[in-house]
Design a protein around this motif. Structure first.
Motif, PDB file in Angstrom:
ATOM      1  N   GLY A 213       1.149  -1.383   0.089  1.00 60.51           N
ATOM      2  CA  GLY A 213      -0.077  -0.625  -0.090  1.00 60.51           C
ATOM      3  C   GLY A 213       0.727   0.902   0.398  1.00 60.51           C
ATOM      4  N   ASP A 214       0.591   2.549  -0.758  1.00 55.53           N
ATOM      5  CA  ASP A 214       0.638   3.448  -0.456  1.00 55.53           C
ATOM      6  C   ASP A 214       0.689   4.358   0.621  1.00 55.53           C
ATOM      7  N   PRO A 215       1.337   4.957   1.690  1.00 54.30           N
ATOM      8  CA  PRO A 215       0.996   5.268   2.937  1.00 54.30           C
ATOM      9  C   PRO A 215       0.393   6.382   2.609  1.00 54.30           C
ATOM     10  N   GLU A 216       0.031   6.840   1.363  1.00 53.88           N
ATOM     11  CA  GLU A 216      -0.829   8.410   1.565  1.00 53.88           C
ATOM     12  C   GLU A 216      -1.843   7.962   1.203  1.00 53.88           C
ATOM     13  N   GLN A 217      -2.127   7.576  -0.139  1.00 44.47           N
ATOM     14  CA  GLN A 217      -3.200   7.283  -1.223  1.00 44.47           C
ATOM     15  C   GLN A 217      -4.173   5.964  -1.005  1.00 44.47           C
ATOM     16  N   ASP A 218      -3.375   5.075  -0.297  1.00 46.78           N
ATOM     17  CA  ASP A 218      -3.935   4.101   0.418  1.00 46.78           C
ATOM     18  C   ASP A 218      -4.473   4.064   2.085  1.00 46.78           C
ATOM     19  N   ILE A 219      -3.552   3.932   2.712  1.00 45.47           N
ATOM     20  CA  ILE A 219      -3.438   4.347   3.951  1.00 45.47           C
ATOM     21  C   ILE A 219      -4.355   5.111   4.649  1.00 45.47           C
ATOM     22  N   GLY A 220      -3.322   6.608   4.039  1.00 39.83           N
ATOM     23  CA  GLY A 220      -3.771   7.534   4.673  1.00 39.83           C
ATOM     24  C   GLY A 220      -5.454   7.905   3.867  1.00 39.83           C
ATOM     25  N   ARG A 221      -5.632   7.767   3.271  1.00 45.14           N
ATOM     26  CA  ARG A 221      -7.682   7.843   2.632  1.00 45.14           C
ATOM     27  C   ARG A 221      -8.139   6.939   3.746  1.00 45.14           C
ATOM     28  N   VAL A 222      -8.125   6.119   3.976  1.00 47.42           N
ATOM     29  CA  VAL A 222      -8.967   5.025   4.920  1.00 47.42           C
ATOM     30  C   VAL A 222      -8.661   6.169   6.210  1.00 47.42           C
ATOM     31  N   ALA A 223      -7.730   6.371   6.458  1.00 43.32           N
ATOM     32  CA  ALA A 223      -7.857   6.943   7.664  1.00 43.32           C
ATOM     33  C   ALA A 223      -8.821   8.286   7.842  1.00 43.32           C
ATOM     34  N   LEU A 224      -8.700   9.140   6.785  1.00 41.06           N
ATOM     35  CA  LEU A 224      -8.982  10.076   6.108  1.00 41.06           C
ATOM     36  C   LEU A 224     -10.652   9.525   6.924  1.00 41.06           C
ATOM     37  N   PHE A 225     -11.316   8.714   6.138  1.00 43.73           N
ATOM     38  CA  PHE A 225     -12.330   8.302   5.565  1.00 43.73           C
ATOM     39  C   PHE A 225     -12.747   8.198   7.271  1.00 43.73           C
ATOM     40  N   LEU A 226     -12.231   7.116   7.794  1.00 47.69           N
ATOM     41  CA  LEU A 226     -12.149   6.737   9.417  1.00 47.69           C
ATOM     42  C   LEU A 226     -12.497   8.299  10.555  1.00 47.69           C
ATOM     43  N   ALA A 227     -12.344   8.926   9.649  1.00 44.74           N
ATOM     44  CA  ALA A 227     -11.946  10.811  10.496  1.00 44.74           C
ATOM     45  C   ALA A 227     -12.736  11.463  10.367  1.00 44.74           C
ATOM     46  N   SER A 228     -13.454  11.320   8.902  1.00 43.88           N
ATOM     47  CA  SER A 228     -14.577  11.910   8.741  1.00 43.88           C
ATOM     48  C   SER A 228     -16.170  11.253   9.483  1.00 43.88           C
ATOM     49  N   ASP A 229     -16.790  12.458   8.832  1.00 42.60           N
ATOM     50  CA  ASP A 229     -18.083  12.433   8.858  1.00 42.60           C
ATOM     51  C   ASP A 229     -18.997  10.610   8.513  1.00 42.60           C
ATOM     52  N   ASP A 230     -17.937  10.240   7.327  1.00 41.25           N
ATOM     53  CA  ASP A 230     -18.814   9.439   6.485  1.00 41.25           C
ATOM     54  C   ASP A 230     -18.050   8.139   7.506  1.00 41.25           C
ATOM     55  N   SER A 231     -17.269   8.252   8.126  1.00 42.52           N
ATOM     56  CA  SER A 231     -17.808   6.176   9.022  1.00 42.52           C
ATOM     57  C   SER A 231     -18.383   6.906  10.867  1.00 42.52           C
ATOM     58  N   ASN A 232     -19.005   7.589  10.853  1.00 44.72           N
ATOM     59  CA  ASN A 232     -20.312   8.465  12.129  1.00 44.72           C
ATOM     60  C   ASN A 232     -20.398   6.680  12.192  1.00 44.72           C
ATOM     61  N   TYR A 233     -21.002   5.947  11.485  1.00 43.60           N
ATOM     62  CA  TYR A 233     -21.896   4.531  12.256  1.00 43.60           C
ATOM     63  C   TYR A 233     -20.962   3.278  12.708  1.00 43.60           C
ATOM     64  N   ILE A 234     -19.722   3.873  12.021  1.00 42.76           N
ATOM     65  CA  ILE A 234     -18.182   2.770  12.159  1.00 42.76           C
ATOM     66  C   ILE A 234     -17.516   2.791  13.776  1.00 42.76           C
ATOM     67  N   THR A 235     -17.533   1.653  14.808  1.00 40.00           N
ATOM     68  CA  THR A 235     -16.821   1.896  15.618  1.00 40.00           C
ATOM     69  C   THR A 235     -16.490   0.579  16.259  1.00 40.00           C
ATOM     70  N   GLY A 236     -14.816   0.756  16.720  1.00 41.11           N
ATOM     71  CA  GLY A 236     -14.638  -0.669  17.875  1.00 41.11           C
ATOM     72  C   GLY A 236     -14.239  -1.645  16.353  1.00 41.11           C
ATOM     73  N   GLN A 237     -14.126  -1.535  15.117  1.00 39.98           N
ATOM     74  CA  GLN A 237     -13.749  -1.811  13.607  1.00 39.98           C
ATOM     75  C   GLN A 237     -12.578  -2.252  13.666  1.00 39.98           C
ATOM     76  N   THR A 238     -11.300  -3.644  13.012  1.00 42.97           N
ATOM     77  CA  THR A 238     -10.259  -2.692  12.789  1.00 42.97           C
ATOM     78  C   THR A 238     -10.640  -3.773  11.166  1.00 42.97           C
ATOM     79  N   LEU A 239     -10.075  -2.281  10.602  1.00 43.71           N
ATOM     80  CA  LEU A 239      -9.937  -2.689   8.832  1.00 43.71           C
ATOM     81  C   LEU A 239      -8.615  -2.973   8.375  1.00 43.71           C
ATOM     82  N   MET A 240      -8.806  -3.824   7.975  1.00 42.36           N
ATOM     83  CA  MET A 240      -7.566  -4.436   6.820  1.00 42.36           C
ATOM     84  C   MET A 240      -7.462  -4.155   5.852  1.00 42.36           C
TER      85      MET A 240
END
Length: 249
Positions: A213-240
């Motif tokens: 994975g690319d640190p920004e485009q692959d990992i960073g964008r998933v972190a962005l998703f988890l930090a945004s309102d798009d993930s408001n109904y996700i908690t306690g999960q491990t994203l592979m």
């Protein structure tokens, strides 16, 4: 601009995955507090993120409980709030199970588990105010029991455990706590690829998507998703975020 005006602390963000996350979030409008032991690399990353969002800062980290409280206080003093905590920093050394010493356990837990725990405690009052997001890091080393990774695997699984507890306890406060388990092409992996290309190629063959994975485009964008309102109904999960290497059930 999914994170416009949001404030994020990202540990271990001078290089590698942490730097990728900092860039991904800065490009979406977040103010970033880069927390790392490497001041030179930290200042370089600070210059990069400030191209996208002004007023970011670098804070040199010493992994002790008091420092976590001081860092949170410094960030809130500068920006007025805290919305996102990313606990990415971690150091360890490999050894077989029987050769794993207390020193190796202390290194892994002292740079990974304990800072994560203390930063979460320190940040909780501020995250409760903003209904914020916590992003911690797991690893296939713990999930899959990879050989020579005793201290690292133990610390990463301990981080997963406290993340699930916090997700349950902090859910009523509107705080989301999730984890990323990544595989990424970091500077350390690049050095290893040059020194042991046959081992690197063998690893790639075990990844269904056949790349790191690319640190920004692959990992960073998933972190962005988890930090945004798009993930408001996700908690306690491990994203592979590992190219399909491990499938959780």
């Amino acid at each position: 601009m999914k994170l416009q005006g949001k404030v994020a602390i990202i540990t271990g963000s001078a290089s590698g995955i942490g730097r990728g996350i900092a860039l991904a979030m800065a490009k979406e409008g977040a103010h970033i507090a880069i927390v790392d032991v490497n001041e030179q690399k930290g200042q370089e990353t600070l210059a990069e993120v400030n191209q996208y969002t002004e007023g970011c800062l670098f804070i040199r980290d010493i992994s002790v409980k008091e420092n976590a409280n001081e860092i949170v206080e410094e960030v809130v003093k500068k920006f007025g709030k805290l919305d996102i905590l990313v606990n990415n920093a971690h150091a360890s050394r490999q050894a077989s199970f029987v050769e794993t010493t207390q020193e190796l356990l202390d290194l892994s837990f002292g740079t990974g588990f304990y800072p994560t725990f203390h930063f979460m405690q320190a940040a909780y009052p501020e995250l409760k105010k903003t209904k914020g997001k916590v992003i911690n890091f797991a690893s296939g080393a713990g999930l899959d029991g990879q050989v020579t990774q005793t201290s690292y695997a133990a610390a990463k699984e301990a981080i997963r455990a406290i993340s699930r507890v916090a997700a349950n306890e902090w859910g009523p406060d509107g705080i989301n706590v999730n984890l990323i388990s990544p595989i990424a092409l970091t500077p350390g992996v690049e050095q290893w690829r040059e020194s042991a290309p046959h081992l690197y190629d063998a690893m790639i063959e075990r990844i269904p998507l056949r790349r790191l994975g690319d640190p920004e485009q692959d990992i960073g964008r998933v972190a962005l998703f988890l930090a945004s309102d798009d993930s408001n109904y996700i908690t306690g999960q491990t994203l592979m975020v590992d190219g399909g290497s491990i499938k959780l059930r």
